[in-house]
Write an enzyme that holds these catalytic residues in place. Structure first.
Site, mmCIF file in Angstrom:
data_model
loop_
_atom_site.group_PDB
_atom_site.id
_atom_site.type_symbol
_atom_site.label_atom_id
_atom_site.label_comp_id
_atom_site.label_asym_id
_atom_site.label_seq_id
_atom_site.Cartn_x
_atom_site.Cartn_y
_atom_site.Cartn_z
ATOM 1 N N CYS A 116 10.255 14.224 -14.482
ATOM 2 C CA CYS A 116 8.893 13.770 -15.431
ATOM 3 C C CYS A 116 8.608 15.158 -16.107
ATOM 4 C CB CYS A 116 7.865 13.284 -14.472
ATOM 5 S SG CYS A 116 8.213 11.907 -13.397
ATOM 6 N N HIS A 256 1.133 14.064 -18.157
ATOM 7 C CA HIS A 256 1.985 12.962 -17.628
ATOM 8 C C HIS A 256 1.398 11.996 -17.080
ATOM 9 C CE1 HIS A 256 5.314 11.119 -15.499
ATOM 10 N NE2 HIS A 256 4.966 11.733 -14.342
ATOM 11 N N ASN A 286 4.177 4.912 -14.459
ATOM 12 C CA ASN A 286 4.869 6.246 -14.729
ATOM 13 C C ASN A 286 6.081 5.935 -15.189
ATOM 14 O OD1 ASN A 286 6.179 8.446 -14.092
ATOM 15 N ND2 ASN A 286 5.675 8.892 -12.258
HETATM 16 O O1 UT7 Z 1 6.087 11.880 -11.315
HETATM 17 C C1 UT7 Z 1 6.041 12.254 -9.787
HETATM 18 C C2 UT7 Z 1 6.326 10.720 -9.008
HETATM 19 N N1 UT7 Z 1 5.300 10.615 -8.199
HETATM 20 C C3 UT7 Z 1 3.865 10.389 -8.220
HETATM 21 O O2 UT7 Z 1 3.516 10.975 -9.226
HETATM 22 C C4 UT7 Z 1 3.317 10.280 -6.961
HETATM 23 C C5 UT7 Z 1 2.059 10.828 -6.651
HETATM 24 N N2 UT7 Z 1 1.494 10.232 -5.391
HETATM 25 C C6 UT7 Z 1 0.323 9.276 -5.612
HETATM 26 O O3 UT7 Z 1 0.349 8.663 -6.792
HETATM 27 C C7 UT7 Z 1 -0.091 8.679 -4.373
HETATM 28 O O4 UT7 Z 1 0.008 9.291 -3.385
HETATM 29 C C8 UT7 Z 1 0.131 7.034 -4.272
HETATM 30 C C9 UT7 Z 1 -0.292 6.223 -5.253
HETATM 31 C C10 UT7 Z 1 2.021 6.863 -4.221
HETATM 32 C C11 UT7 Z 1 -0.290 6.796 -2.922
HETATM 33 O O5 UT7 Z 1 -1.903 6.674 -2.979
HETATM 34 P P1 UT7 Z 1 -2.330 7.276 -1.576
HETATM 35 O O6 UT7 Z 1 -3.950 7.275 -1.993
HETATM 36 O O7 UT7 Z 1 -1.915 8.633 -1.582
HETATM 37 O O8 UT7 Z 1 -2.008 6.333 -0.546
HETATM 38 P P2 UT7 Z 1 -1.405 6.561 0.917
HETATM 39 O O9 UT7 Z 1 0.056 7.032 0.666
HETATM 40 O O10 UT7 Z 1 -2.238 7.690 1.550
HETATM 41 O O11 UT7 Z 1 -1.668 5.220 1.684
HETATM 42 C C12 UT7 Z 1 -2.666 4.860 1.905
HETATM 43 C C13 UT7 Z 1 -2.540 3.328 2.586
HETATM 44 C C14 UT7 Z 1 -1.418 3.408 3.651
HETATM 45 O O12 UT7 Z 1 -1.925 2.410 4.725
HETATM 46 P P3 UT7 Z 1 -2.384 3.113 6.007
HETATM 47 O O13 UT7 Z 1 -1.115 3.942 6.617
HETATM 48 O O14 UT7 Z 1 -3.452 3.934 5.688
HETATM 49 O O15 UT7 Z 1 -2.493 1.792 6.935
HETATM 50 C C15 UT7 Z 1 -0.304 2.957 2.919
HETATM 51 O O16 UT7 Z 1 0.495 2.089 3.671
HETATM 52 O O17 UT7 Z 1 -1.927 2.376 1.617
HETATM 53 C C16 UT7 Z 1 -1.131 1.860 2.075
HETATM 54 N N3 UT7 Z 1 -0.188 1.500 0.728
HETATM 55 C C17 UT7 Z 1 -0.521 0.442 0.048
HETATM 56 N N4 UT7 Z 1 -1.277 -0.501 0.216
HETATM 57 C C18 UT7 Z 1 -1.159 -1.578 -0.586
HETATM 58 C C19 UT7 Z 1 0.796 2.169 0.067
HETATM 59 N N5 UT7 Z 1 1.239 1.777 -0.831
HETATM 60 C C20 UT7 Z 1 0.476 0.568 -0.939
HETATM 61 C C21 UT7 Z 1 0.395 -0.611 -1.862
HETATM 62 N N6 UT7 Z 1 -0.396 -1.666 -1.664
HETATM 63 N N7 UT7 Z 1 1.280 -0.607 -3.029
#
Ligand code: UT7
Length: 333
Positions: A116, A256, A286
């Site tokens: 990215c 980005h 993204n």
């Molecule tokens: O260009 C580089 C590429 N990557 C990025 O830019 C990614 C950067 N990271 C992010 O944008 C965020 O970390 C995410 C959007 C990927 C995730 O958001 P978060 O606020 O960090 O959520 P999390 O991973 O801490 O997950 C929180 C909860 C989890 O459940 P539990 O363990 O708390 O019960 C996940 O399993 O949300 C759950 N979860 C979802 N729920 C509904 C994860 N993905 C989803 C989903 N729908 N799609």
């Protein structure tokens, strides 16, 4: 040393696939909700390429649009840089395909693999090559079709990505304008934070691995999130200082487009009000290396960039890599 000439952006263009996948469409595929996706990422929809539509297809369309915008013929281009991690083949470079398809027969062509951050890397290289006289007019393209490497059963990643391409023409401009400063960084100790583990020489894909669903993008989302929130503001302030400027000088911040929360955190760190921040992640998701040139193209089309404006273009991604450019807009529109 005072340079007699600058290297600026002479034209911009973008291309996205026709097919739109909404959050409602994803609700039917994985255990997620529109509410969760919008709240955690800001994304509402993304464009997804057709099976026979590749990064070079989108890159070619974006490149032709940028050439038309600049009023420059393909034959006048002597450098094509394509930032992509989803090239049509493992090798040779997708830039070579684009060079051929647009008819830039005299141009050197190579790809940049900085995920990215690739567009920021490419812009810095093009600027330096134009200022050094190695190139006169360069096309810098960011093009990615990451949805082809996404595991559509993994809700933690499949909601994030979209496909697209953006391109700019870089060439001579007035001294003191154009791309004023660039800063490029990497931290290879975080190689596995977001990556495509299989399919290279270390782990060639076997039929068994394919059947097991390997060969797909893998990511530690929270780790990348924390990293991005920390470095986006940091490198933006640092590159501005290199140009002898500060956050108050910024007319438009073009980050980005990975996650609206990351963009908001960076803007807050720089004390930028929303009118000085470009955001279109809600419509494209993204798009990796394409996101910054797509955002720039839309900002120009919306009349948000004018002569003498100071722009900060900043990206982060796999590698981990990150990079930023300060541009003093040199076109009179
Ligand atoms: O260009 C580089 C590429 N990557 C990025 O830019 C990614 C950067 N990271 C992010 O944008 C965020 O970390 C995410 C959007 C990927 C995730 O958001 P978060 O606020 O960090 O959520 P999390 O991973 O801490 O997950 C929180 C909860 C989890 O459940 P539990 O363990 O708390 O019960 C996940 O399993 O949300 C759950 N979860 C979802 N729920 C509904 C994860 N993905 C989803 C989903 N729908 N799609």
């Amino acid at each position: 040393m005072t340079l007699q000439m600058g290297a600026g952006i002479l034209g911009v263009g973008m291309a996205v696939p026709d097919r739109v996948v909404t959050n409602a469409d994803l609700e039917a595929m994985v255990d997620t909700s529109d509410e969760w996706i919008v709240e955690r990422t800001g994304i509402r929809q993304r464009h997804v390429s057709a099976p026979d539509e590749t990064s070079s297809d989108l890159a070619t369309r974006a490149a032709l649009a940028a050439l038309a915008d600049a009023g420059i013929e393909a034959g006048e281009i002597d450098l094509v840089i394509c930032a992509t991690t989803t090239g049509d083949c493992l090798w040779p470079a997708t830039a070579c395909l684009v060079q051929h398809r647009i008819g830039a027969g005299h141009a050197a062509a190579f790809d940049i693999s900085a995920a990215c951050s690739g567009f920021c890397y490419g812009l810095a290289i093009a600027r330096d090559m134009v200022l050094a006289g190695t190139a006169t007019r360069a096309l810098v393209i960011g093009a990615d079709t990451l949805t082809k490497h996404v595991d559509w059963t993994d809700r933690t990643t499949c909601i994030l990505f979209g496909d697209g391409a953006g391109a700019v023409v870089v060439g001579p401009c007035e001294a003191g304008r154009g791309i004023l400063a660039s800063e490029l960084r990497a931290d290879g100790s975080k190689y596995e934070a977001v990556w495509l583990p299989a399919g290279g020489t270390r782990r060639p894909l076997t039929p068994e691995m394919l059947a097991a669903g390997q060969g797909k993008l893998a990511m530690h989302g929270a780790e990348v999130f924390k990293f991005a929130v920390r470095i986006m503001g940091e490198i933006s302030l640092s590159v501005l200082a290199r140009a002898g400027l500060g956050p108050d000088d910024v007319s438009l911040f073009v980050p980005h487009q990975a996650n609206a929360r990351i963009i908001a955190a960076a803007a807050e760190r720089m004390r930028l009000t929303p009118d000085r921040v470009m955001r279109n992640v809600e419509r494209y998701g993204n798009t990796s290396a394409a996101s910054i040139p797509i955002a720039l193209t839309e900002a120009l089309a919306a009349g948000r960039v004018g002569y003498d404006d100071v722009l900060v273009l900043v990206g982060f991604g796999a590698g981990l890599t990150w990079g930023a450019n300060v541009v003093r807009w040199s076109r009179g529109d």
